[in-house]
Design an enzyme around this catalytic site. Structure first.
Site, PDB file in Angstrom:
ATOM      1  N   MET A  38       0.822  -1.198   0.000  1.00 45.89           N
ATOM      2  CA  MET A  38       0.000   0.000   0.000  1.00 45.89           C
ATOM      3  C   MET A  38       0.861   1.255   0.000  1.00 45.89           C
ATOM      4  SD  MET A  38      -2.908   1.166   2.727  1.00 45.89           S
ATOM      5  CE  MET A  38      -1.792   1.868   3.910  1.00 45.89           C
ATOM      6  N   SER A 112       4.473  -6.723   2.013  1.00 44.67           N
ATOM      7  CA  SER A 112       3.387  -6.260   2.846  1.00 44.67           C
ATOM      8  C   SER A 112       2.063  -6.797   2.308  1.00 44.67           C
ATOM      9  CB  SER A 112       3.414  -4.731   2.949  1.00 44.67           C
ATOM     10  OG  SER A 112       2.735  -4.289   4.084  1.00 44.67           O
ATOM     11  N   GLN A 113       1.050  -5.959   2.083  1.00 42.31           N
ATOM     12  CA  GLN A 113      -0.248  -6.515   1.690  1.00 42.31           C
ATOM     13  C   GLN A 113      -0.181  -7.232   0.349  1.00 42.31           C
ATOM     14  OE1 GLN A 113      -2.868  -3.119   1.706  1.00 42.31           O
ATOM     15  NE2 GLN A 113      -2.580  -2.709  -0.458  1.00 42.31           N
ATOM     16  N   ASP A 230       8.962  -4.609  13.820  1.00 46.45           N
ATOM     17  CA  ASP A 230       7.914  -4.033  12.970  1.00 46.45           C
ATOM     18  C   ASP A 230       6.974  -3.161  13.799  1.00 46.45           C
ATOM     19  OD1 ASP A 230       5.818  -3.588  11.065  1.00 46.45           O
ATOM     20  OD2 ASP A 230       6.452  -5.409  10.035  1.00 46.45           O
ATOM     21  N   HIS A 286       9.363  -2.428   9.551  1.00 46.67           N
ATOM     22  CA  HIS A 286       8.617  -2.982   8.428  1.00 46.67           C
ATOM     23  C   HIS A 286       9.317  -2.760   7.087  1.00 46.67           C
ATOM     24  CE1 HIS A 286       5.076  -4.654   6.624  1.00 46.67           C
ATOM     25  NE2 HIS A 286       4.804  -3.565   5.927  1.00 46.67           N
TER      26      HIS A 286
END
Length: 303
Positions: A38, A112-113, A230, A286
């Site tokens: 994102m 990530s996503q 994270d 992250h």
């Protein structure tokens, strides 16, 4: 060496696709498909563009293609926030199946996503075949909190937080806010299972889709990377398929302790016993890692 800092703002869905020509890459290496997270895009020279270049330098002859979710970079970035995830996955499946360069199969790397989105591709679209899936900070059990989004002063962040905290499972929010589709509220488990348009489906939490289960088990390796410091993914255990125990928001359980694993609803228990699941951890926040760590830990799965 200075870390390669890949701040994809939050839970980023990105697609970089490394694929080989119909006759194979120049060195015979499988293509690589990558999906960004994102706030990022297919072609950002400071994130996915840098990763693509780094991989091509380390594996000469590999063919890398970056998939764009939309018609341009602006749309690609925006769609990471607001385009129905199921539509995004369908778009990617169509692009992959129509690409003759991928007929022999490919490896995939999601950031990530983008990692759980690529897992959905593996479950729903087995042709062309995905061989290895590398999840870099992916939230496979979803999230229950947005600690950075990307900052306290961000208007869009405030809007997303308010929507998720109050209306995450309403039809309107589910259909128009990507992060709502993997929002996993352990205090409202029935609402989550009933109304989650994406995550509850690919995690087999309503019914067991045997096709999903069979397709995922076709992977040769499923590699999951967790970032030990994270501050973005909440809870961070989601990066290894762990999550909060249902009914409360403090105590965690591992993948192996979960109903998902014990009932083997996704085939992960069988994959674990077969040595197909790989759990990696790295220091850092992250999506923050060094080139040396990437080369030593992830490149071997791409060669």
């Amino acid at each position: 060496m200075t870390p390669v800092v890949l701040w994809f703002l939050l839970v980023v869905p990105v697609v970089l696709v490394a694929s080989r020509p119909a006759q194979g890459s120049a060195n015979g290496t499988l293509p690589l498909v990558m999906w960004h997270g994102m706030g990022d895009s297919c072609c950002n020279p400071l994130s996915l563009g840098a990763i693509k270049k780094m991989i091509q330098q380390e594996i000469p002859g590999i063919y890398v293609l970056s998939l764009m979710i939309g018609n341009n970079v602006v749309e690609d970035t925006k769609n990471g926030f607001f385009m129905d995830v199921n539509d995004q996955v369908s778009m990617v499946c169509s692009q992959l199946s129509g690409n003759p360069q991928l007929k022999g199969g490919y490896n995939a790397m999601g950031f990530s996503q983008g990692a759980q989105f690529l897992r959905a591709v593996a479950q729903r679209c087995p042709s062309p075949p995905m061989k290895t899936l590398i999840s870099v900070g992916g939230q496979h059990q979803g999230v229950y909190g947005l600690p950075r989004c990307p900052g306290e002063a961000s208007h869009i962040c405030d809007m997303i937080r308010k929507a998720l905290n109050t209306e995450a499972y309403s039809d309107l929010v589910q259909k128009h806010l990507v992060q709502a589709q993997y929002w996993h509220d352990p205090l409202n488990d029935d609402l989550y299972k009933k109304h989650s348009l994406f995550l509850a489906d690919i995690n087999q939490e309503r019914v067991v889709n045997e096709t999903y289960k069979k397709n995922l088990q076709m992977l040769e390796k499923f590699v999951m990377v967790k970032f030990l410091q994270d501050s973005v993914v909440d809870p961070v255990d989601s990066e290894w398929f762990g999550f909060l125990k249902t009914g409360q928001a403090k105590e965690m359980e591992t993948l192996q302790e979960s109903v998902l694993y014990k009932e083997d609803r996704l085939g992960l228990a069988a994959m674990d016993k077969a040595g197909k699941l790989v759990f990696l951890a790295t220091q850092g926040d992250h999506l923050q890692f060094t080139k040396e760590w990437f080369d030593a830990n992830l490149l071997p799965y791409l060669r």
